[in-house]
Design a protein around this motif. Structure first.
Motif, mmCIF file in Angstrom:
data_model
loop_
_atom_site.group_PDB
_atom_site.id
_atom_site.type_symbol
_atom_site.label_atom_id
_atom_site.label_comp_id
_atom_site.label_asym_id
_atom_site.label_seq_id
_atom_site.Cartn_x
_atom_site.Cartn_y
_atom_site.Cartn_z
ATOM 1 N N GLY A 80 64.996 63.282 53.624
ATOM 2 C CA GLY A 80 65.783 62.757 54.734
ATOM 3 C C GLY A 80 66.987 63.635 55.002
ATOM 4 N N ALA A 81 67.319 63.832 56.287
ATOM 5 C CA ALA A 81 68.444 64.710 56.632
ATOM 6 C C ALA A 81 69.241 64.111 57.776
ATOM 7 C CB ALA A 81 67.931 66.093 57.018
ATOM 8 N N LEU A 82 70.558 64.248 57.695
ATOM 9 C CA LEU A 82 71.454 63.819 58.768
ATOM 10 C C LEU A 82 72.762 64.587 58.648
ATOM 11 C CD1 LEU A 82 73.697 61.825 57.236
ATOM 12 C CD2 LEU A 82 71.800 60.221 57.323
ATOM 13 N N ALA A 83 73.589 64.497 59.667
ATOM 14 C CA ALA A 83 74.885 65.161 59.668
ATOM 15 C C ALA A 83 75.998 64.132 59.651
ATOM 16 C CB ALA A 83 75.023 66.044 60.906
ATOM 17 N N VAL A 84 77.124 64.505 59.047
ATOM 18 C CA VAL A 84 78.316 63.655 59.037
ATOM 19 C C VAL A 84 79.506 64.513 59.456
ATOM 20 C CG1 VAL A 84 79.817 62.137 57.705
ATOM 21 C CG2 VAL A 84 77.364 62.244 57.176
ATOM 22 N N ILE A 85 80.295 64.006 60.387
ATOM 23 C CA ILE A 85 81.426 64.735 60.951
ATOM 24 C C ILE A 85 82.698 63.931 60.737
ATOM 25 C CG2 ILE A 85 82.410 65.663 63.103
ATOM 26 C CD1 ILE A 85 79.493 65.884 64.117
ATOM 27 N N GLY A 86 83.821 64.617 60.499
ATOM 28 C CA GLY A 86 85.110 63.931 60.448
ATOM 29 C C GLY A 86 85.829 64.100 59.132
ATOM 30 N N ILE A 87 86.946 63.402 59.018
ATOM 31 C CA ILE A 87 87.787 63.473 57.831
ATOM 32 C C ILE A 87 86.989 63.042 56.607
ATOM 33 C CG2 ILE A 87 89.875 62.556 56.740
ATOM 34 C CD1 ILE A 87 90.939 62.122 59.631
ATOM 35 N N ASP A 88 87.081 63.840 55.516
ATOM 36 C CA ASP A 88 86.398 63.564 54.248
ATOM 37 C C ASP A 88 84.899 63.376 54.453
ATOM 38 O OD1 ASP A 88 86.314 63.379 51.552
ATOM 39 O OD2 ASP A 88 87.136 61.357 51.403
ATOM 40 N N ALA A 89 84.309 64.287 55.233
ATOM 41 C CA ALA A 89 82.887 64.163 55.562
ATOM 42 C C ALA A 89 82.006 64.227 54.325
ATOM 43 C CB ALA A 89 82.494 65.255 56.543
ATOM 44 N N ALA A 90 82.359 65.033 53.346
ATOM 45 C CA ALA A 90 81.513 65.166 52.166
ATOM 46 C C ALA A 90 81.422 63.868 51.394
ATOM 47 C CB ALA A 90 82.048 66.282 51.271
ATOM 48 N N ARG A 91 82.565 63.217 51.201
ATOM 49 C CA ARG A 91 82.539 61.950 50.460
ATOM 50 C C ARG A 91 81.797 60.876 51.254
ATOM 51 N NH1 ARG A 91 80.911 59.089 46.970
ATOM 52 N NH2 ARG A 91 81.939 57.106 46.575
ATOM 53 N N LYS A 92 81.948 60.876 52.559
ATOM 54 C CA LYS A 92 81.190 59.920 53.375
ATOM 55 C C LYS A 92 79.687 60.168 53.226
ATOM 56 C CE LYS A 92 83.432 60.708 57.278
ATOM 57 N NZ LYS A 92 83.870 60.604 58.702
ATOM 58 N N ALA A 93 79.308 61.434 53.183
ATOM 59 C CA ALA A 93 77.889 61.750 53.024
ATOM 60 C C ALA A 93 77.375 61.300 51.663
ATOM 61 C CB ALA A 93 77.672 63.245 53.210
ATOM 62 N N GLU A 94 78.162 61.528 50.637
ATOM 63 C CA GLU A 94 77.738 61.109 49.296
ATOM 64 C C GLU A 94 77.581 59.594 49.210
ATOM 65 O OE1 GLU A 94 79.917 64.791 46.895
ATOM 66 O OE2 GLU A 94 80.939 62.862 47.175
ATOM 67 N N ARG A 95 78.500 58.865 49.827
ATOM 68 C CA ARG A 95 78.377 57.406 49.783
ATOM 69 C C ARG A 95 77.193 56.937 50.626
ATOM 70 N NH1 ARG A 95 83.053 52.796 50.854
ATOM 71 N NH2 ARG A 95 81.704 51.025 50.317
#
Length: 594
Positions: free
Chosen positions: A322-337
């Motif tokens: 599965g793949a998606l993008a996350v944009i914005g402040i603290d994007a990496a942590r949002k992606a991990e969660r």
């Protein structure tokens, strides 16, 4: 140097390479042979899947439908001989397709097929004795393909019979150019130094433009990527040769670019085991011989072994990505969660359906340098791509996972976008490597409808040669009051990495001879192991290559099973050297003075 020169062009580095290579070599250079390499462990896995669905498939279609369609007339008119392992699992199917193409083009080509590499029947008969060559595991119950890595002698026999084109199944990549040199110069099957030199020719050509500037550490110096040159080896009967490229093309041919390719995807450089010879590259020398010309010498050979290596593929469950993008402040942590929530939701669905949990899950946050682990310098990131991989023995479990990924767009992190649809279950194809006696593999050459066996020496040194150049030791450079500074490894060295199954190798070449002692002391096996500890589960070994001022590192269990069995974004270790080049090395300041 004097004497007749045989010119061999490396026309393809992998399945998927551009048709620009063969067109360039045929129309902008003078070559006697074209060598097309299409096969890797990953490619054999892909071909095995295709062949399982369609018995007429299983060969590299790019060879016929792409390259040869463009140049078949030129090849026939100029008498250029073509050698290719595009046959894959089905060399006869590939030859039939090329024969039809030649008829359409109104040209005549004598096409030979080398067979014998399919050893499934032998393995089944000797199942109880077969073991994986590194782990000792037994042969898998359901084998998709099993192909021995044949050598150059059957190909040379086809050329001796007058073939214009030789199509093989699985052979070692370097066997194609070596066969041309055996045929042209009459090298004996026990002329170890010449066989090793011809094998190095093949190794330098087998990856196309990688040997003439492609993937070079100093990539900014490599000109005109859109017209990058493909390699040509100008070979003499004594085993000496020059690496060059067509005049006027892009690329870069210097000792460093050629040396990077020499160390690519090898283990012990003093014992590079091939079917025809055991090569010793430790004393190889490289010198500039004019613009975009590098002379190569010093290759040594040792007697062949009595075994063939066999590449076995087998299916082992299913995978979903599965793949998606996350944009914005603290994007990496949002992606991990997001990954945590997605996997938790999917596990709930598995439990409700009465299915076991996932066999393996893998999360990568691209853009946050997740592959660097503790060495990442990319946080906080504001734009990342999330990649979530799950594996299960049942296809239904992957389908359940796929149904949940769409929820990420409305349920969890703000800035979530770019969802790539529901992932489809794909079979996991694993590689199993073993050794078998050479007398178990009788190769044949079929030309003009007549099949003939080829006599290949089956005697040889028993087993696998012991390493001769392993040099793991060293010690960090001691200051001793000398003014020093830390610089990244890239200031001192070139490097390139590659894969063999679940192992990675990193070849490191000093930029200048004066840097070699620094690298020997500071770039130890232990230090490399510590740097990659988040990725590597096995041992790290270091081998010296003094002829080029180099070192080769072999990292075992480094790729999450490697190839198509790995869930990583980099299952082939393409980025390992790039990561290592950031490693800080302490050097005396005076050493870097102009």
């Amino acid at each position: 140097m004097s004497g007749r020169i045989v010119r061999i062009g490396g026309a393809s580095g992998a399945w998927g390479d551009s048709v620009a290579g063969p067109i360039q070599l045929v129309r902008r250079a003078a070559v006697d042979y074209l060598s097309f390499d299409y096969l890797a462990e990953v490619t054999m896995s892909i071909l095995a899947r295709a062949w399982a669905k369609d018995p007429a498939a299983g060969w590299a279609t790019d060879f016929v439908d792409g390259a040869m369609r463009e140049i078949v007339g030129d090849v026939a008119r100029r008498g250029i001989r073509v050698l290719s392992n595009a046959g894959g699992i089905n060399p006869r199917g590939c030859a039939d397709a090329l024969r039809r193409l030649a008829e359409e083009a109104g040209v005549t080509l004598r096409i030979a097929v080398v067979e014998g590499d399919d050893v499934r029947p032998w393995l089944e008969q000797h199942r109880d004795a077969v073991r994986e060559m590194t782990t000792g595991a037994p042969l898998p119950s359901r084998v998709l393909s099993a192909n021995a890595y044949l050598g150059a002698l059957p190909i040379a026999a086809a050329l001796d019979r007058g073939a214009d084109v030789v199509i093989t199944g699985r052979c070692v990549d370097s066997a194609l150019p070596l066969a041309a040199l055996i045929h042209e110069f009459g090298w004996r099957a026990d002329d170890w130094d010449r066989l090793a030199a011809g094998s190095l020719v093949g190794h330098l050509l087998e990856c196309g433009p990688q040997g003439v500037g492609g993937l070079h550490t100093d990539w900014e110096r490599v000109e005109r990527w859109d017209d990058i040159g493909y390699p040509i080896a100008e070979c003499r009967a004594d085993g000496s040769f020059v690496v060059t490229k067509p005049d006027g093309t892009g690329g870069l041919v210097e000792p460093a670019t050629v040396a990077e390719q020499m160390l690519y995807e090898i283990g012990d450089p003093s014992a590079y085991v091939l079917p025809d010879v055991v090569c010793d590259f430790t004393q190889v020398t490289m010198a500039q011989d004019g613009p975009h010309r590098v002379g190569v010498g010093g290759v040594r050979g040792r007697p062949r072994t009595d075994r063939y290596k066999v590449s076995v593929t087998h299916q082992d469950g299913w995978r979903g990505v599965g793949a998606l993008a996350v944009i914005g402040i603290d994007a990496a942590r949002k992606a991990e969660r997001t990954a945590e929530a997605l996997l938790a939701r999917a596990r709930q669905r598995l439990e409700a359906a009465g299915l076991d949990g996932f066999r393996r899950t893998h999360v990568e946050v691209l853009g946050a340098e997740s592959i660097y682990g503790p060495h990442s310098r990319a946080r906080p990131a504001r734009e990342v791509s999330l990649r979530v991989v799950v594996e299960h023995r049942e296809r239904e479990a992957i389908e359940l996972f796929g149904r949940e990924i769409g929820a990420a767009g409305i349920s969890w992190a703000p800035g979530t976008t770019g969802i790539a649809g529901r992932p489809k279950p794909t079979p996991i194809i694993r590689l199993f490597s073993c050794l078998i006696p050479k007398d178990a593999v009788p190769p044949t050459v079929t030309l003009d409808g007549t099949a003939r066996p080829v006599a290949v020496p089956t005697d040889g040194e028993a087993g696998v040669p012991a390493p001769l150049t392993r040099s793991d030791g060293g010690g960090e450079v001691v200051d001793d009051g000398v003014a020093s500074m830390e610089v990244p490894l890239i200031r001192l060295a070139f490097a390139r990495s590659g894969d063999k199954g679940d192992s990675a190798n990193i070849g490191v070449i000093a930029r200048e001879p004066r840097f070699v002692p620094i690298l020997r002391r500071a770039l130890t096996a232990a230090r490399v192991a510590a740097y990659f500890a988040h990725l590597v589960k096995g041992e790290v070994a270091r081998y010296e290559v003094p002829g080029i001022g180099g070192f080769n590192f072999v990292l075992d269990q480094a790729l999450g099973d490697g190839g198509m069995a790995s869930p990583r974004i980099d299952p082939l270790a393409k980025g390992f050297a790039q990561m290592l080049l950031d490693l800080p090395i302490r050097v005396p300041r005076e050493l870097l003075a102009p």
